[in-house]
Scaffold this motif. Structure first.
Motif, PDB file in Angstrom:
ATOM      1  N   PHE A   1       7.912   6.231   0.366  1.00 22.70           N
ATOM      2  CA  PHE A   1       8.874   5.146   0.211  1.00 22.70           C
ATOM      3  C   PHE A   1       9.671   4.929   1.496  1.00 22.70           C
ATOM      4  O   PHE A   1       9.979   3.790   1.858  1.00 22.70           O
ATOM      5  CB  PHE A   1       9.815   5.433  -0.959  1.00 22.70           C
ATOM      6  N   LEU A   2      10.003   6.012   2.200  1.00 20.82           N
ATOM      7  CA  LEU A   2      10.718   5.877   3.473  1.00 20.82           C
ATOM      8  C   LEU A   2       9.842   5.201   4.525  1.00 20.82           C
ATOM      9  O   LEU A   2      10.332   4.382   5.318  1.00 20.82           O
ATOM     10  CB  LEU A   2      11.176   7.250   3.965  1.00 20.82           C
ATOM     11  N   ILE A   3       8.551   5.552   4.518  1.00 22.22           N
ATOM     12  CA  ILE A   3       7.631   4.898   5.463  1.00 22.22           C
ATOM     13  C   ILE A   3       7.521   3.412   5.144  1.00 22.22           C
ATOM     14  O   ILE A   3       7.481   2.558   6.040  1.00 22.22           O
ATOM     15  CB  ILE A   3       6.249   5.573   5.438  1.00 22.22           C
TER      16      ILE A   3
ATOM     17  N   ILE B   1       0.842  -1.210   0.000  1.00 17.46           N
ATOM     18  CA  ILE B   1       0.000   0.000   0.000  1.00 17.46           C
ATOM     19  C   ILE B   1       0.876   1.258   0.000  1.00 17.46           C
ATOM     20  O   ILE B   1       0.637   2.195  -0.771  1.00 17.46           O
ATOM     21  CB  ILE B   1      -0.947  -0.006   1.210  1.00 17.46           C
ATOM     22  N   LEU B   2       1.897   1.273   0.841  1.00 20.44           N
ATOM     23  CA  LEU B   2       2.758   2.458   0.955  1.00 20.44           C
ATOM     24  C   LEU B   2       3.552   2.697  -0.335  1.00 20.44           C
ATOM     25  O   LEU B   2       3.714   3.840  -0.769  1.00 20.44           O
ATOM     26  CB  LEU B   2       3.709   2.294   2.136  1.00 20.44           C
ATOM     27  N   ILE B   3       4.023   1.621  -0.959  1.00 21.73           N
ATOM     28  CA  ILE B   3       4.754   1.767  -2.225  1.00 21.73           C
ATOM     29  C   ILE B   3       3.826   2.289  -3.311  1.00 21.73           C
ATOM     30  O   ILE B   3       4.206   3.144  -4.120  1.00 21.73           O
ATOM     31  CB  ILE B   3       5.387   0.421  -2.625  1.00 21.73           C
ATOM     32  N   GLN B   4       2.578   1.794  -3.334  1.00 16.33           N
ATOM     33  CA  GLN B   4       1.627   2.292  -4.326  1.00 16.33           C
ATOM     34  C   GLN B   4       1.343   3.774  -4.135  1.00 16.33           C
ATOM     35  O   GLN B   4       1.186   4.526  -5.105  1.00 16.33           O
ATOM     36  CB  GLN B   4       0.328   1.478  -4.253  1.00 16.33           C
ATOM     37  N   LEU B   5       1.270   4.210  -2.881  1.00 14.12           N
ATOM     38  CA  LEU B   5       1.067   5.638  -2.614  1.00 14.12           C
ATOM     39  C   LEU B   5       2.253   6.453  -3.125  1.00 14.12           C
ATOM     40  O   LEU B   5       2.078   7.543  -3.686  1.00 14.12           O
ATOM     41  CB  LEU B   5       0.867   5.873  -1.111  1.00 14.12           C
ATOM     42  N   GLY B   6       3.465   5.934  -2.953  1.00 12.03           N
ATOM     43  CA  GLY B   6       4.638   6.622  -3.482  1.00 12.03           C
ATOM     44  C   GLY B   6       4.616   6.691  -5.002  1.00 12.03           C
ATOM     45  O   GLY B   6       4.913   7.732  -5.596  1.00 12.03           O
ATOM     46  N   LEU B   7       4.241   5.593  -5.645  1.00 11.50           N
ATOM     47  CA  LEU B   7       4.158   5.572  -7.110  1.00 11.50           C
ATOM     48  C   LEU B   7       3.067   6.521  -7.604  1.00 11.50           C
ATOM     49  O   LEU B   7       3.222   7.175  -8.643  1.00 11.50           O
ATOM     50  CB  LEU B   7       3.890   4.146  -7.598  1.00 11.50           C
ATOM     51  N   TRP B   8       1.968   6.614  -6.854  1.00 12.91           N
ATOM     52  CA  TRP B   8       0.894   7.534  -7.220  1.00 12.91           C
ATOM     53  C   TRP B   8       1.391   8.976  -7.178  1.00 12.91           C
ATOM     54  O   TRP B   8       1.070   9.781  -8.061  1.00 12.91           O
ATOM     55  CB  TRP B   8      -0.284   7.342  -6.270  1.00 12.91           C
TER      56      TRP B   8
ATOM     57  N   ALA C   1       8.770  -2.140   6.507  1.00 15.30           N
ATOM     58  CA  ALA C   1       9.429  -3.417   6.218  1.00 15.30           C
ATOM     59  C   ALA C   1      10.433  -3.765   7.311  1.00 15.30           C
ATOM     60  O   ALA C   1      10.521  -4.922   7.758  1.00 15.30           O
ATOM     61  CB  ALA C   1      10.119  -3.353   4.856  1.00 15.30           C
ATOM     62  N   GLY C   2      11.199  -2.778   7.758  1.00 14.55           N
ATOM     63  CA  GLY C   2      12.176  -3.020   8.819  1.00 14.55           C
ATOM     64  C   GLY C   2      11.512  -3.446  10.115  1.00 14.55           C
ATOM     65  O   GLY C   2      11.992  -4.361  10.810  1.00 14.55           O
ATOM     66  N   MET C   3      10.416  -2.773  10.450  1.00 13.01           N
ATOM     67  CA  MET C   3       9.699  -3.126  11.688  1.00 13.01           C
ATOM     68  C   MET C   3       9.106  -4.532  11.584  1.00 13.01           C
ATOM     69  O   MET C   3       9.099  -5.286  12.564  1.00 13.01           O
ATOM     70  CB  MET C   3       8.598  -2.100  11.958  1.00 13.01           C
ATOM     71  N   THR C   4       8.616  -4.879  10.385  1.00 11.79           N
ATOM     72  CA  THR C   4       8.065  -6.226  10.195  1.00 11.79           C
ATOM     73  C   THR C   4       9.137  -7.289  10.367  1.00 11.79           C
ATOM     74  O   THR C   4       8.931  -8.293  11.061  1.00 11.79           O
ATOM     75  CB  THR C   4       7.434  -6.344   8.800  1.00 11.79           C
ATOM     76  N   LEU C   5      10.298  -7.079   9.757  1.00 12.80           N
ATOM     77  CA  LEU C   5      11.390  -8.041   9.904  1.00 12.80           C
ATOM     78  C   LEU C   5      11.848  -8.143  11.355  1.00 12.80           C
ATOM     79  O   LEU C   5      12.147  -9.240  11.853  1.00 12.80           O
ATOM     80  CB  LEU C   5      12.559  -7.632   9.002  1.00 12.80           C
TER      81      LEU C   5
END
Length: 223
Positions: A201-203, A17-24, A208-212
């Motif tokens: 993209f930073l979010i 979702i966050l990557i799609q927002l960045g691409l948008w 991703a870091g928090m998930t890992l």
């Protein structure tokens, strides 16, 4: 495996979702750049005589006007990189065919604000403009001191008793009386979509870091 399945799915969905927002936002940036190119082309087009009927749909239209200032003016708090703080001078302007309009003549530094500027005949090339400067936090003008904090076309027209028409000068032929024109330019139109995209993209990277990190902690727990 079952213990990490939910956070893994949540992490993947959140990142997507966050990557799609960045691409948008990147697509919005491309759209805005195309719009700015159109606006700049309109600003730089060949000027036309001031139309008889004028409305905000004509924003940025290049025009020519000839006439005389009356000495009545509004001083709008402003600044330039070169001269620092000062004022943008909006004058009451009577065209040769008798129309009363407003002419944004440009910038004067603080020390020249109170210099007497009497009536003067000018031939002007500029652009019709309806600046979007007044927001909810903008102070009301100080009418006693004649200091305004934004160019508000209808309000200024009421004070100067003119049509609600503002021409921003780009070239002035005649006695400029020390006022430096500040032409309309696309630089004043914000285009922040790249910074918004970077933020998304930073979010996404943080998510991703928090998930890992969460998955690692779960796997470290003893049964």
């Amino acid at each position: 495996m079952r213990r990490i399945l939910f956070p893994l799915i949540l992490g993947i969905v959140g990142c997507a979702i966050l990557i799609q927002l960045g691409l948008w936002q990147l697509r919005r940036m491309e759209w805005k750049e195309g719009l700015l190119d159109q606006v700049e082309a309109g600003i730089q087009a060949d000027p036309v005589p001031l139309p008889a009927a004028i409305d905000p749909s004509m924003k940025y239209l290049p025009v020519t006007v000839t006439g005389t200032t009356t000495g009545a003016e509004i001083d709008v708090l402003s600044h330039t990189k070169e001269q620092g703080g000062g004022y943008q001078v909006v004058s009451r302007f009577i065209t040769v065919d008798g129309r009363a309009i407003m002419l944004d003549r440009g910038f004067v530094p603080q020390e020249l604000r109170h210099v007497e500027r009497g009536a003067v005949r000018l031939a002007v090339r500029g652009n019709l403009h309806w600046p979007d400067e007044k927001g909810s936090a903008t102070p009301e003008p100080n009418l006693d001191e004649n200091i305004w904090f934004a160019r508000d076309v209808p309000a200024m027209a009421e004070v100067l008793e003119t049509e609600p028409v503002l021409v921003v000068a780009s070239f002035v032929e005649g006695d400029a009386q020390g006022i430096e024109p500040i032409p309309v330019a696309v630089e004043g139109i914000p285009n922040n979509h790249l910074s918004y995209a970077v933020q998304w993209f930073l979010i996404a990277a943080t998510w991703a870091g928090m998930t890992l990190g969460l998955i690692w902690r779960i796997r470290q727990r003893k049964y």
